[in-house]
Enzyme design. Structure first.
Site, PDB file in Angstrom:
ATOM      1  N   ASP A 226       0.809  -1.219   0.000  1.00  0.00           N
ATOM      2  CA  ASP A 226       0.000   0.000   0.000  1.00  0.00           C
ATOM      3  C   ASP A 226       0.850   1.280   0.000  1.00  0.00           C
ATOM      4  O   ASP A 226       1.844   1.374   0.737  1.00  0.00           O
ATOM      5  CB  ASP A 226      -0.851  -0.027   1.277  1.00  0.00           C
ATOM      6  CG  ASP A 226      -1.833   1.104   1.378  1.00  0.00           C
ATOM      7  OD1 ASP A 226      -2.799   1.116   0.610  1.00  0.00           O
ATOM      8  OD2 ASP A 226      -1.633   1.986   2.249  1.00  0.00           O
ATOM      9  N   GLU A 294       1.716  -0.265  -4.875  1.00  0.00           N
ATOM     10  CA  GLU A 294       0.732   0.754  -5.264  1.00  0.00           C
ATOM     11  C   GLU A 294       1.377   2.139  -5.290  1.00  0.00           C
ATOM     12  O   GLU A 294       1.723   2.697  -4.252  1.00  0.00           O
ATOM     13  CB  GLU A 294      -0.435   0.785  -4.260  1.00  0.00           C
ATOM     14  CG  GLU A 294      -1.534   1.735  -4.719  1.00  0.00           C
ATOM     15  CD  GLU A 294      -2.250   2.489  -3.612  1.00  0.00           C
ATOM     16  OE1 GLU A 294      -3.368   2.977  -3.851  1.00  0.00           O
ATOM     17  OE2 GLU A 294      -1.683   2.628  -2.504  1.00  0.00           O
TER      18      GLU A 294
END
Ligand code: GLC
Length: 574
Positions: A226, A294
């Site tokens: 993330d 990401e």
């Protein structure tokens, strides 16, 4: 069945391909992205959970998916719906127990489905034990685990002023929060309840790597990592530069500054490489463990931004998400240019590079809403599932789910609550999966659901679409089945070809004697292509009323927004 002879033994070609895929499974894999709160509730609390996911694995398998990625299921106060992790090695009771997770692993294993889980390294919850300890004093074992700074100065009214102008990405307010206990500010690049970890502290890096090992020991096949750009900031924490093109009242408050110092510093590649090294530790060599990072490119040169990850973090075990399906205009010229340069660049750099296409996720409007066309969303499905590398399907896209209007009293997303301009936030794309026309669409048998269901769920659901040849689901299943049985679509070469139509992008996927031509009409009018290939058979069209079925002549006339896959003669290209 054709045979190939290898030294000392004869094995089937299928077997050989199978072994190859087992080793490099991300090559060509469809990954189904599950937002655990929203796939299936099994205990009637209106929130999806792990036993619910297990009960839907056959549906996922029917799409040709060979892997799942689960958004966070960890213990969390849910300030950012699980992206605020309070314990990296546990399961939130609303999602189930560790036994449920082990069962999920076993059930996925039985079906040959790999499991990727979400890893959130940039920040924890403020309720994580590390932060609780860190905030108690300036001198404890965890005091340097987060980013603490003294006030820049004190306002005339006596309020402490933040150390710099950085903004939080969810609401656009200051990214600094004053903590009375320590008499200092802490940095939160996202919600105020998501303090940033201090990645320049080796103890932090080591703790996150330990968390990775916990899950790798459980057998997970990889991680979706993330918000990686935020892991590395400019070392002096200098101000971000003002954004010269910012229009107050129109643009997001977050974008009042360029994020040139608050994120994306080169150390990010070193930190991610340390994490990639964990995946390559001897203990984990039993199978390929892989991570997808990401990072939305925020430069004018997304290609360079993607390449920086392939070059900076070992592509044998890592790849950045390719977000062009989210950010690039749905327009033939842009896609032709991007596909040509991206795939060429990867091939040139290393055969290990795995493209990793996501056309949607839990932070982005649904495809139909973003492209403002059902036809375009259907042709996007054809493209997503015929491109090389990993193709991520966000749950619900396979039935053409749309953004759902969320009445103000149901709004959950902190981004929607914090910044008036983000008034629709991310709830509209996180609504419960639509399974049947029954109560709560078969998602839950509780009294209510955590977000409202789409108003059209009685028409638009998995059950209603299953046997309908015109449905989204039939299209996704057809494409998925084609992909898993086709070496050319899974790991074949990728060549962009001229279509003689400005509005149509064409590419050929080829492996050995197998070749496919994909054509995507990006505009809302018929388009005529002329191709220097011998067409064998039309395999898929995104349009049921295609003009092509009967006639495979020289001219290929595509309907508005039609995308097609042809089997072609591999010898025929010149
Ligand atoms: C990522 C997640 C998003 C979350 C943010 C902070 O962008 O996808 O949902 O809010 O990181 O963790």
């Amino acid at each position: 069945m054709r045979n190939v002879v290898t030294i000392g033994c004869t094995i089937t070609r299928e077997k050989q391909m199978e072994q190859h895929y087992q080793k490099r499974w991300p090559e060509g894999a469809i990954v189904y992205h599950i937002y655990p709160r929203s796939l299936q509730d099994s205990d009637g609390d209106g929130i999806g959970d792990i036993p619910g996911i297990i009960s839907r694995l056959d549906h996922i398998g029917s799409l040709g998916a060979e892997a799942i990625w689960l958004s966070p299921f960890y213990p969390s106060p849910m300030a950012d719906f699980g992206y605020d992790v309070a314990d990296y090695c546990g399961i939130h009771p609303i999602f189930g127990t560790m036994e449920d997770f082990d069962r999920l692993m076993a059930e996925c294993g039985r079906r040959g489905i790999k499991v990727m889980i979400d890893l959130v390294p940039n920040h924890t919850s403020d309720e994580h034990a590390w932060f609780r300890q860190s905030r108690t004093s300036r001198n404890n074992d965890y005091s340097n685990w987060y980013i603490w700074r003294d006030a820049h100065e004190t306002s005339p009214t006596g309020n402490p002023l933040p150390p710099n102008n950085w903004r939080d990405a969810l609401t656009g307010g200051s990214a600094w929060q004053w903590d009375e206990g320590r008499g200092q500010f802490y940095l939160h690049s996202f919600d105020v309840k998501q303090p940033d970890l201090n990645w320049s502290n080796p103890a932090v890096r080591s703790a996150i790597k330990q968390a990775m090992r916990f899950w790798l020991d459980k057998g997970v096949d990889g991680f979706r990592v993330d918000a990686v750009y935020w892991m590395a900031k400019e070392p002096l924490l200098s101000d971000d530069s003002p954004n010269p093109s910012y229009v107050e009242g129109e643009d997001l408050r977050y974008d009042a500054v360029l994020h040139n110092n608050s994120r994306g510093w080169p150390a990010v590649y070193a930190y991610l490489s340390e994490m990639a090294d964990v995946l390559k530790e001897e203990k984990y060599q039993d199978k390929l463990r892989f991570m997808v990072t990401e990072a939305y490119p925020d430069t004018h040169n997304p290609l360079a931004a993607y390449l920086a990850f392939y070059v900076g973090v070992d592509p044998e075990v890592a790849a950045p998400f390719n977000f062009e399906g989210v950010t690039l205009p749905w327009e033939a010229g842009s896609w032709r240019r991007f596909l040509r340069s991206f795939h060429h660049a990867l091939e040139q750099f290393s055969p290990l590079c795995v493209p990793s296409y996501a056309f949607g996720n839990h932070d982005q409007p649904r495809l139909i809403d973003r492209l403002r066309s059902v036809g375009a969303a259907r042709s996007a499905a054809v493209m997503l599932l015929t491109l090389p590398g990993m193709s991520f399907i966000y749950y619900g896209e396979e039935i053409g789910m749309r953004n759902v209007d969320i009445p103000p009293e149901y709004v959950q997303d902190p981004a929607a609550k914090g910044d008036p301009l983000r008034s629709i936030g991310r709830d509209p794309e996180r609504t419960p999966m639509q399974w049947t026309a029954g109560k709560h669409s078969g998602f839950s048998d509780g009294d209510s659901t955590w977000l409202p269901l789409a108003p059209d769920y009685d028409q638009n659901n998995v059950e209603a679409q299953a046997d309908d040849p015109k449905s989204f689901l039939t299209l996704y299943r057809r494409l998925g089945q084609l992909r898993i049985t086709s070496p050319a679509l899974r790991s074949g070469s990728m060549t962009i070809v001229d279509t003689a139509s400005a509005n149509v992008v064409g590419y050929i996927r080829e492996h050995g004697s197998e070749a496919y031509l994909v054509l995507v009409n990006f505009c809302g009018e018929d388009a005529t292509c002329r191709m220097n290939v011998t067409l064998r058979k039309l395999l898929v069209s995104s349009e049921l009323e295609t003009l092509l079925a009967a006639d495979l002549g020289e001219e290929i006339v595509l309907r508005p927004h039609e995308a097609v896959v042809f089997a072609i003669d591999p010898q025929s290209r010149t």
